[in-house]
Design an enzyme around this catalytic site. Structure first.
Site, PDB file in Angstrom:
ATOM      1  N   SER A 298      -6.472   3.170  13.365  1.00  0.00           N
ATOM      2  CA  SER A 298      -5.618   2.927  14.524  1.00  0.00           C
ATOM      3  C   SER A 298      -5.897   3.912  15.657  1.00  0.00           C
ATOM      4  CB  SER A 298      -4.139   3.010  14.122  1.00  0.00           C
ATOM      5  OG  SER A 298      -3.771   4.336  13.805  1.00  0.00           O
TER       6      SER A 298
ATOM      7  N   THR B 243      -9.078   2.832   6.738  1.00  0.00           N
ATOM      8  CA  THR B 243      -8.519   1.596   7.296  1.00  0.00           C
ATOM      9  C   THR B 243      -7.085   1.780   7.788  1.00  0.00           C
ATOM     10  OG1 THR B 243      -7.722   0.885   5.130  1.00  0.00           O
ATOM     11  CG2 THR B 243      -9.938   0.170   5.776  1.00  0.00           C
TER      12      THR B 243
ATOM     13  N   ASP C 137       0.802  -1.214   0.000  1.00  0.00           N
ATOM     14  CA  ASP C 137       0.000   0.000   0.000  1.00  0.00           C
ATOM     15  C   ASP C 137       0.843   1.277   0.000  1.00  0.00           C
ATOM     16  OD1 ASP C 137      -2.390  -1.353  -0.083  1.00  0.00           O
ATOM     17  OD2 ASP C 137      -2.676  -1.353   2.086  1.00  0.00           O
TER      18      ASP C 137
END
Length: 266
Positions: free
Chosen positions: A168, A163, A51
């Protein structure tokens, strides 16, 4: 997709990756594709490396609207943006040859700093204190004052970016079919003097978010745009809106956004 024949590969130039890519380069050549050296000549941009590398590929090729972006992961790499594995590159080539393949479009946000320079973000924009001190930010929605934030900082995430850093810090995961952006706090200070919402909130695609930094010793706050950090002197404001740009990628069967979320987190 038969008119998309020019491929540009974005990857870290190290010996290990170069060696792994040799069979792939030979394979795409045998199937009628051309590898170009300049991304401007490509109609498919392919990142190699998970990513992080995908985000870099999109940023360094200018968030192009006239091409497709594909991502290839190596072993043990995160791949929420990446549909393909370097050891199964034939699946990628088959998808590029399939004229009936679907294209998905990921929302992008525009971030204007001090009313001057505008940057695009596919994942998120974040503003944080650069010193061991809380940062104070006035938050406005559509030019109406909403709250005065004091804490470590704020994250503004796209649906696909929800995401990442956003998740987090207890932000929600948002379906990318919903054109919106999410604002999430980083360690807000709530007392008799400062009071914030204390939770993430989601803004519709037509909303304008304005973050005004109260100069209180934080003259060099850190602004993160996707996975790049900028320390810009005297940041006074960030204006953030959903862009009219969309990043186009191949949509594979049985590999939806929620399939990848399940595979990654559950």
């Amino acid at each position: 997709m038969d008119n998309r024949k020019n491929l540009y590969f974005y990857y870290k130039k190290n010996d290990e990756i170069i060696e792994k890519l040799k069979p792939l380069f030979k394979y795409v050549d045998e199937h009628g594709f051309s590898i170009v050296e300049d991304s401007k000549d490509a109609n498919i941009v392919i990142s190699v490396g998970g990513d992080g590398e995908f985000l870099q590929a999109v940023r360094h090729t200018g968030f192009r609207q006239d091409c497709l972006y594909l991502g290839i992961t190596q072993k043990d790499e995160s791949g929420l943006y990446c549909d393909f594995d370097i050891d199964h590159y034939d699946q990628m080539v088959d998808s590029m040859k399939d004229n009936s393949i679907e294209v998905r479009r990921f929302p992008v946000i525009d971030v204007t700093i001090n009313g001057e320079s505008t940057f695009h973000c596919l994942n998120e924009a974040a503003i944080r204190s650069a010193i061991i001190k809380t940062i104070v930010i006035d938050v406005s929605i559509d030019d109406n004052h909403f709250e005065r934030f004091r804490g470590d900082g704020l994250i503004v995430a796209t649906p696909t970016g929800s995401t990442g850093y956003n998740k987090s810090t207890t932000g929600a995961v948002i379906d990318p079919k919903i054109p919106c952006m999410q604002v999430t706090e980083l360690a807000s200070l709530n007392n008799n003097r400062y009071r914030t919402l204390g939770s993430s909130f989601i803004l519709n695609q037509d909303r304008k978010l304005r973050l005004e930094v109260i100069q209180d010793g934080n003259d060099y706050p850190i602004v993160g745009l996707d996975n790049e950090a900028y320390s810009i002197r005297n940041i006074h404001s960030l204006t953030i809106q959903l862009s009219d740009k969309r990043i186009k990628t191949v949509k594979l069967k049985n590999n939806s956004f929620w399939d990848r979320v399940q595979r990654t987190f559950l």
